[in-house]
Design a protein around this motif. Structure first.
Motif, short mmCIF file in Angstrom:
data_model
loop_
_atom_site.label_atom_id
_atom_site.label_comp_id
_atom_site.label_asym_id
_atom_site.label_seq_id
_atom_site.Cartn_x
_atom_site.Cartn_y
_atom_site.Cartn_z
N ILE A 1 65.73 -1.46 81.70
CA ILE A 1 64.73 -0.94 82.63
C ILE A 1 64.76 0.58 82.54
O ILE A 1 65.68 1.22 83.04
CB ILE A 1 65.00 -1.41 84.06
N ASP A 2 63.75 1.14 81.88
CA ASP A 2 63.64 2.59 81.79
C ASP A 2 62.69 3.09 82.88
O ASP A 2 62.18 2.28 83.68
CB ASP A 2 63.17 3.01 80.39
N ALA A 3 62.44 4.38 82.94
CA ALA A 3 61.60 4.95 84.00
C ALA A 3 60.19 4.35 84.01
O ALA A 3 59.68 4.02 85.09
CB ALA A 3 61.56 6.47 83.88
N PRO A 4 59.51 4.20 82.87
CA PRO A 4 58.16 3.60 82.93
C PRO A 4 58.17 2.16 83.44
O PRO A 4 57.31 1.78 84.24
CB PRO A 4 57.67 3.66 81.47
N LEU A 5 59.13 1.36 83.01
CA LEU A 5 59.20 -0.02 83.48
C LEU A 5 59.55 -0.06 84.96
O LEU A 5 58.99 -0.85 85.72
CB LEU A 5 60.19 -0.83 82.65
N LEU A 6 60.43 0.80 85.40
CA LEU A 6 60.79 0.88 86.82
C LEU A 6 59.53 1.18 87.65
O LEU A 6 59.31 0.58 88.70
CB LEU A 6 61.86 1.95 87.03
N ALA A 7 58.70 2.08 87.17
CA ALA A 7 57.46 2.43 87.88
C ALA A 7 56.53 1.23 87.96
O ALA A 7 55.88 1.00 88.99
CB ALA A 7 56.77 3.60 87.20
N ARG A 8 56.44 0.43 86.89
CA ARG A 8 55.57 -0.75 86.90
C ARG A 8 56.09 -1.81 87.86
O ARG A 8 55.31 -2.43 88.58
CB ARG A 8 55.44 -1.36 85.50
N ILE A 9 57.39 -2.02 87.87
CA ILE A 9 57.97 -3.00 88.81
C ILE A 9 57.70 -2.56 90.25
O ILE A 9 57.36 -3.38 91.11
CB ILE A 9 59.47 -3.18 88.56
N ALA A 10 57.81 -1.28 90.50
CA ALA A 10 57.60 -0.75 91.86
C ALA A 10 56.17 -0.96 92.34
O ALA A 10 55.92 -0.94 93.55
CB ALA A 10 57.96 0.73 91.89
N GLN A 11 55.22 -1.18 91.43
CA GLN A 11 53.82 -1.43 91.81
C GLN A 11 53.58 -2.85 92.29
O GLN A 11 52.52 -3.15 92.84
CB GLN A 11 52.91 -1.17 90.61
N LEU A 12 54.54 -3.72 92.12
CA LEU A 12 54.36 -5.14 92.44
C LEU A 12 54.69 -5.40 93.92
O LEU A 12 55.65 -6.06 94.26
CB LEU A 12 55.24 -6.00 91.52
N HIS A 13 53.85 -4.89 94.78
CA HIS A 13 54.11 -4.93 96.22
C HIS A 13 54.11 -6.32 96.83
O HIS A 13 54.60 -6.51 97.94
CB HIS A 13 53.09 -4.05 96.95
N GLN A 14 53.56 -7.32 96.14
CA GLN A 14 53.50 -8.68 96.66
C GLN A 14 54.72 -9.51 96.30
O GLN A 14 54.82 -10.67 96.70
CB GLN A 14 52.25 -9.39 96.13
N LEU A 15 55.65 -8.94 95.53
CA LEU A 15 56.81 -9.71 95.08
C LEU A 15 57.62 -10.25 96.25
O LEU A 15 57.94 -9.51 97.17
CB LEU A 15 57.74 -8.85 94.22
N LYS A 16 57.94 -11.52 96.16
CA LYS A 16 58.83 -12.14 97.14
C LYS A 16 60.15 -12.54 96.50
O LYS A 16 61.14 -12.72 97.18
CB LYS A 16 58.15 -13.37 97.76
N SER A 17 60.15 -12.66 95.16
CA SER A 17 61.34 -13.08 94.43
C SER A 17 61.46 -12.26 93.15
O SER A 17 60.50 -12.10 92.41
CB SER A 17 61.24 -14.57 94.10
N LEU A 18 62.67 -11.75 92.91
CA LEU A 18 62.94 -10.92 91.74
C LEU A 18 64.22 -11.40 91.11
O LEU A 18 65.22 -11.61 91.79
CB LEU A 18 63.06 -9.46 92.19
N ALA A 19 64.19 -11.61 89.79
CA ALA A 19 65.38 -12.08 89.07
C ALA A 19 65.59 -11.22 87.83
O ALA A 19 64.64 -10.94 87.09
CB ALA A 19 65.23 -13.54 88.68
N PHE A 20 66.83 -10.80 87.62
CA PHE A 20 67.21 -10.03 86.44
C PHE A 20 68.34 -10.76 85.74
O PHE A 20 69.36 -11.08 86.36
CB PHE A 20 67.70 -8.63 86.81
N THR A 21 68.17 -11.03 84.44
CA THR A 21 69.20 -11.66 83.63
C THR A 21 69.50 -10.76 82.44
O THR A 21 68.57 -10.40 81.70
CB THR A 21 68.73 -13.04 83.13
N ARG A 22 70.76 -10.39 82.27
CA ARG A 22 71.18 -9.50 81.18
C ARG A 22 70.29 -8.27 81.08
O ARG A 22 69.84 -7.86 80.01
CB ARG A 22 71.21 -10.26 79.84
N VAL A 23 70.03 -7.68 82.23
CA VAL A 23 69.19 -6.48 82.32
C VAL A 23 70.09 -5.26 82.42
O VAL A 23 71.11 -5.29 83.11
CB VAL A 23 68.26 -6.59 83.54
N ARG A 24 69.71 -4.21 81.73
CA ARG A 24 70.43 -2.95 81.80
C ARG A 24 69.57 -1.94 82.54
O ARG A 24 68.35 -1.92 82.39
CB ARG A 24 70.75 -2.46 80.38
#
Length: 129
Positions: free
Chosen positions: A58-81
């Motif tokens: 997860i770099d800065a651009p991907l972090l920004a895209r994830i932050a736009q997902l305001h409707q998220l109710k569930s988030l899962a990370f597997t082998r994420v750096r």
């Protein structure tokens, strides 16, 4: 440093087309494909309720895209750096996340800091950490 070359299967991943063709899509799981995620994950901003990412940094651009997902109710990370600064600010943007799954993260991963930042959290699963 130059950007890594696209992963072969990811070259055909068109998240914009998926978002347009599947307007009722509420869950998405993507393994790898960091460049495509960074570019087009925001296409799901108004509808995605569950996101699972695996085998990605997860770099800065991907972090920004994830932050736009305001409707998220569930988030899962597997082998994420995560970057050295971690996922600062992500929790304040994802106010609806009730479930967090963290699987097979690196030792001392800063991704685990999300636990304290998601104030609507009702369920947390920590596996293989």
């Amino acid at each position: 440093p130059p950007a890594p070359p696209p992963e072969p299967l990811c070259e055909r991943l068109d998240l914009l087309a998926i978002a347009q063709q599947l307007p009722n899509l509420r869950e998405l799981r993507v393994s790898g494909c960091a460049l495509e995620l960074s570019a087009d994950l925001g296409a799901f901003a108004s509808k995605l309720e569950r996101l699972e990412l695996a085998d990605v940094t997860i770099d800065a651009p991907l972090l920004a895209r994830i932050a736009q997902l305001h409707q998220l109710k569930s988030l899962a990370f597997t082998r994420v750096r995560a970057p050295a600064e971690g996922l600062i600010g992500l929790g304040s943007n994802l106010k609806e996340v009730e479930r967090l799954e963290l699987r097979e993260l690196e030792t001392d991963s800063l991704v685990g800091d999300l636990l304290g930042d998601l104030h609507a959290l009702q369920e947390a699963r920590l596996e293989g950490m």
